[in-house]
Design a protein around this motif. Structure first.
Motif, short mmCIF file in Angstrom:
data_model
loop_
_atom_site.label_atom_id
_atom_site.label_comp_id
_atom_site.label_asym_id
_atom_site.label_seq_id
_atom_site.Cartn_x
_atom_site.Cartn_y
_atom_site.Cartn_z
N ALA A 1 49.60 39.18 32.48
CA ALA A 1 48.60 39.49 33.51
C ALA A 1 49.32 39.51 34.87
O ALA A 1 50.36 38.87 35.04
CB ALA A 1 47.49 38.45 33.52
N HIS A 2 48.75 40.24 35.81
CA HIS A 2 49.32 40.34 37.15
C HIS A 2 48.28 39.90 38.17
O HIS A 2 47.08 40.07 37.96
CB HIS A 2 49.73 41.79 37.43
CG HIS A 2 50.80 42.27 36.49
ND1 HIS A 2 52.13 42.10 36.73
CD2 HIS A 2 50.71 42.89 35.29
CE1 HIS A 2 52.83 42.60 35.73
NE2 HIS A 2 51.98 43.08 34.83
N PHE A 3 48.76 39.32 39.27
CA PHE A 3 47.86 38.90 40.34
C PHE A 3 48.63 38.89 41.65
O PHE A 3 49.85 39.06 41.67
CB PHE A 3 47.25 37.52 40.04
CG PHE A 3 48.24 36.39 39.91
CD1 PHE A 3 48.56 35.59 41.00
CD2 PHE A 3 48.86 36.12 38.69
CE1 PHE A 3 49.47 34.55 40.89
CE2 PHE A 3 49.76 35.07 38.56
CZ PHE A 3 50.07 34.29 39.67
N LYS B 1 37.09 33.41 38.52
CA LYS B 1 37.92 34.53 38.08
C LYS B 1 38.33 35.35 39.30
O LYS B 1 37.49 35.73 40.12
CB LYS B 1 37.13 35.38 37.09
CG LYS B 1 37.92 36.50 36.48
CD LYS B 1 37.08 37.23 35.44
CE LYS B 1 37.84 38.35 34.80
NZ LYS B 1 37.04 39.03 33.77
N THR B 2 39.63 35.61 39.44
CA THR B 2 40.13 36.38 40.57
C THR B 2 41.51 36.94 40.24
O THR B 2 42.19 36.42 39.36
CB THR B 2 40.21 35.53 41.86
OG1 THR B 2 40.57 36.37 42.96
CG2 THR B 2 41.22 34.41 41.73
N THR B 3 41.91 37.96 40.97
CA THR B 3 43.28 38.46 40.89
C THR B 3 43.98 38.31 42.24
O THR B 3 45.11 38.75 42.40
CB THR B 3 43.31 39.94 40.46
OG1 THR B 3 42.55 40.71 41.39
CG2 THR B 3 42.77 40.12 39.06
N THR B 4 43.30 37.66 43.19
CA THR B 4 43.88 37.43 44.52
C THR B 4 43.74 35.95 44.87
O THR B 4 42.65 35.40 44.85
CB THR B 4 43.17 38.29 45.58
OG1 THR B 4 43.23 39.66 45.18
CG2 THR B 4 43.83 38.14 46.93
N TYR C 1 42.73 36.15 31.74
CA TYR C 1 42.39 36.48 33.12
C TYR C 1 42.85 35.35 34.03
O TYR C 1 42.98 34.20 33.60
CB TYR C 1 40.90 36.78 33.31
CG TYR C 1 39.95 35.63 33.06
CD1 TYR C 1 39.61 34.75 34.09
CD2 TYR C 1 39.37 35.44 31.82
CE1 TYR C 1 38.71 33.70 33.87
CE2 TYR C 1 38.47 34.40 31.59
CZ TYR C 1 38.16 33.54 32.62
OH TYR C 1 37.28 32.51 32.42
N THR C 2 43.15 35.70 35.27
CA THR C 2 43.58 34.70 36.23
C THR C 2 42.37 34.15 36.97
O THR C 2 41.37 34.85 37.15
CB THR C 2 44.60 35.29 37.22
OG1 THR C 2 44.08 36.46 37.82
CG2 THR C 2 45.91 35.62 36.51
#
Length: 144
Positions: A131-133, A47-50, A33-34
């Motif tokens: 993973a993508h963010f 933890k975030t995707t942005t 996870y990002t």
């Protein structure tokens, strides 16, 4: 006769279950996870995707069980195709989580390119997970 058939069916199902569970436990990388933040352990990160354009870009890698040292690295790819590679971290057989990241200040304090990013996780030079963010557009502060 019917009783033998039922016991045999149960034995076959139990064997398939054991084989299936064994296969699951052999994963080199369980999850990724990002996360944002200026830290070197997962508890120091959010933890975030942005991400903002001036955030440190991190990825937390949860390893499966292993009985030898693993070389874990990440390759971050920005929306314009720019590539940033982390140094490999050596994870011995007791390590379950690894944090890999890009330090914003270490990259010259230039804002990350806004848009969709990808991070590829490598273990012993083999691609394991992706993973993508997103990096948001960062408004520049007015000078004054």
């Amino acid at each position: 006769m019917r009783h033998k058939l039922t016991l045999r069916s149960l034995a076959v199902m139990a064997l398939l279950l054991i084989v299936g569970l064994t296969a699951c436990s052999d994963e080199t990388v369980r999850s990724v996870y990002t996360a944002a933040g200026d830290g070197s352990t997962p508890k120091d990160l959010v933890k975030t995707t942005t991400f903002r354009g001036d955030d440190d870009l991190n990825v937390v890698v949860r390893l499966g069980s292993h009985n030898r040292e693993l070389a874990v690295s990440a390759v971050f790819t920005g929306p314009a195709g720019e590539v940033y590679t982390t140094d490999a971290l050596e994870a011995d057989d007791k390590v379950v989580e690894v944090v890999l990241g890009l330090d914003w200040e270490g990259q010259g304090a230039v804002f990350w390119t806004p848009g969709e990013w990808r991070v590829d996780i490598y273990v012993d030079n083999a691609l394991e997970k992706t993973a993508h963010f997103t990096v948001e557009q960062t408004a520049l502060s007015p000078e004054g």
